[in-house]
Design an enzyme around this catalytic site. Structure first.
Site, PDB file in Angstrom:
ATOM      1  N   ASN A  81      25.852  82.448 -19.623  1.00 20.95           N
ATOM      2  CA  ASN A  81      27.294  82.464 -19.339  1.00 20.95           C
ATOM      3  C   ASN A  81      28.091  82.683 -20.618  1.00 20.95           C
ATOM      4  O   ASN A  81      29.064  83.434 -20.632  1.00 20.95           O
ATOM      5  CB  ASN A  81      27.732  81.163 -18.667  1.00 20.95           C
ATOM      6  CG  ASN A  81      27.447  81.162 -17.187  1.00 20.95           C
ATOM      7  OD1 ASN A  81      28.157  81.776 -16.403  1.00 20.95           O
ATOM      8  ND2 ASN A  81      26.364  80.501 -16.794  1.00 20.95           N
ATOM      9  N   ARG A 122      24.047  63.503 -31.813  1.00 20.43           N
ATOM     10  CA  ARG A 122      24.701  62.464 -31.008  1.00 20.43           C
ATOM     11  C   ARG A 122      25.674  61.626 -31.840  1.00 20.43           C
ATOM     12  O   ARG A 122      26.776  61.298 -31.400  1.00 20.43           O
ATOM     13  CB  ARG A 122      23.641  61.522 -30.432  1.00 20.43           C
ATOM     14  CG  ARG A 122      23.456  61.720 -28.994  1.00 20.43           C
ATOM     15  CD  ARG A 122      22.412  60.842 -28.365  1.00 20.43           C
ATOM     16  NE  ARG A 122      21.979  61.546 -27.182  1.00 20.43           N
ATOM     17  CZ  ARG A 122      22.690  61.590 -26.058  1.00 20.43           C
ATOM     18  NH1 ARG A 122      23.830  60.936 -25.942  1.00 20.43           N
ATOM     19  NH2 ARG A 122      22.254  62.280 -25.033  1.00 20.43           N
ATOM     20  N   LEU A 181      25.202  69.799 -21.575  1.00 22.04           N
ATOM     21  CA  LEU A 181      24.697  68.691 -20.756  1.00 22.04           C
ATOM     22  C   LEU A 181      25.199  67.306 -21.146  1.00 22.04           C
ATOM     23  O   LEU A 181      24.967  66.347 -20.425  1.00 22.04           O
ATOM     24  CB  LEU A 181      23.160  68.698 -20.782  1.00 22.04           C
ATOM     25  CG  LEU A 181      22.515  69.941 -20.170  1.00 22.04           C
ATOM     26  CD1 LEU A 181      20.991  69.830 -20.216  1.00 22.04           C
ATOM     27  CD2 LEU A 181      22.971  70.154 -18.737  1.00 22.04           C
ATOM     28  N   ILE A 184      31.513  64.555 -22.220  1.00 20.25           N
ATOM     29  CA  ILE A 184      32.517  64.788 -23.273  1.00 20.25           C
ATOM     30  C   ILE A 184      33.174  63.451 -23.643  1.00 20.25           C
ATOM     31  O   ILE A 184      33.665  62.732 -22.770  1.00 20.25           O
ATOM     32  CB  ILE A 184      33.587  65.796 -22.785  1.00 20.25           C
ATOM     33  CG1 ILE A 184      32.928  67.149 -22.473  1.00 20.25           C
ATOM     34  CG2 ILE A 184      34.693  65.974 -23.813  1.00 20.25           C
ATOM     35  CD1 ILE A 184      32.240  67.821 -23.639  1.00 20.25           C
ATOM     36  N   HIS A 225      29.915  74.496 -12.771  1.00 21.55           N
ATOM     37  CA  HIS A 225      28.829  73.736 -12.135  1.00 21.55           C
ATOM     38  C   HIS A 225      28.198  74.609 -11.048  1.00 21.55           C
ATOM     39  O   HIS A 225      28.917  75.244 -10.280  1.00 21.55           O
ATOM     40  CB  HIS A 225      29.395  72.442 -11.532  1.00 21.55           C
ATOM     41  CG  HIS A 225      28.340  71.563 -10.962  1.00 21.55           C
ATOM     42  ND1 HIS A 225      27.528  70.768 -11.740  1.00 21.55           N
ATOM     43  CD2 HIS A 225      27.923  71.384  -9.678  1.00 21.55           C
ATOM     44  CE1 HIS A 225      26.669  70.122 -10.975  1.00 21.55           C
ATOM     45  NE2 HIS A 225      26.884  70.470  -9.718  1.00 21.55           N
TER      46      HIS A 225
END
Ligand code: GRF
Length: 208
Positions: A31, A75, A102, A105, A121
């Site tokens: 995408n 992370r 994935l 937010i 989605h």
């Protein structure tokens, strides 16, 4: 510790009157590529940066191929610092586009970019969404529920998985004998067709 690796940084220049997109992805990035290609010839819109949470995400290679700057974060940086927010603000990003990203937010990003973050989605939300519903897991659930149709949803992002206001939905029929691969293919065709156009329309509305 924050590791900032922005390739092609010298190419980043904030041009006046240009709408700037940041794409977030975790994986392949088909995408992302369609969006990049769509805006290649549009002088009013620029994909300014591609961000990923994995250094091996193929989307980074795709961005490199178009000489688009990339940034990989971990992370700790994403959830425990403002580094990503600051980077996006320094680039004057107008729209954040999640394309197969994935991670949830974090609040600091949502607050810094209210109604400026969208996601795609691979099902007709509110059905078949939420934590853990991604990729073929979605399509398996759709088949197990014996749905007659599925589709795609483009929506604003809030602090919950797949729950923000819906912007666009498109549907396809599930034929007898369709398997996970087939419905994944049908969905991907719709995604590639509609996501760039929906983004373009949103950006046009923002310029008014
Ligand atoms: C798409 O199916 C999208 O709906 C979902 O993640 C997938 C990303 O695919 N959010 P790709 O990486 O763009 O090929």
């Amino acid at each position: 510790m924050c590791i900032i690796t922005v390739k092609f940084f010298k190419k980043i220049q904030v041009k006046p009157n240009v709408k700037r997109i940041a794409i977030f992805a975790s994986g392949s990035g088909s995408n992302a590529q369609k969006i990049i290609e769509h805006f290649q010839k549009n002088k009013d819109v620029e994909v300014s940066i591609v961000l990923a949470n994995r250094p091996d995400a193929y989307v980074l290679q795709r961005a490199d191929n178009f000489e688009i700057p990339t940034h990989v974060f971990d992370r700790d940086e994403f959830y425990h610092s403002d580094e990503v927010v600051k980077l996006l603000q320094s680039l004057n990003i107008d729209l954040i586009v999640l394309a197969g990203f994935l991670w949830l937010i974090p609040e600091n990003l949502i607050k810094a970019f209210p109604t400026k973050i969208i996601n795609i989605h691979p099902a007709l939300l509110p059905k078949f969404g939420g934590k853990g519903m991604y990729g073929n897991r979605v399509h398996k659930a759709v088949l197990e529920a014996a749905e007659q149709e599925s589709g795609i949803t483009i929506h604003y992002v809030n602090e919950h998985f797949d729950e923000g206001e819906i912007i666009h939905q498109s549907k396809y029929k599930i034929e007898q004998g369709d398997d996970v691969d087939m419905i994944a293919y049908k969905g991907q065709q719709l995604e590639h067709l509609h996501y760039p156009k929906v983004i373009e329309n949103l950006l046009k509305k923002m310029s008014k």
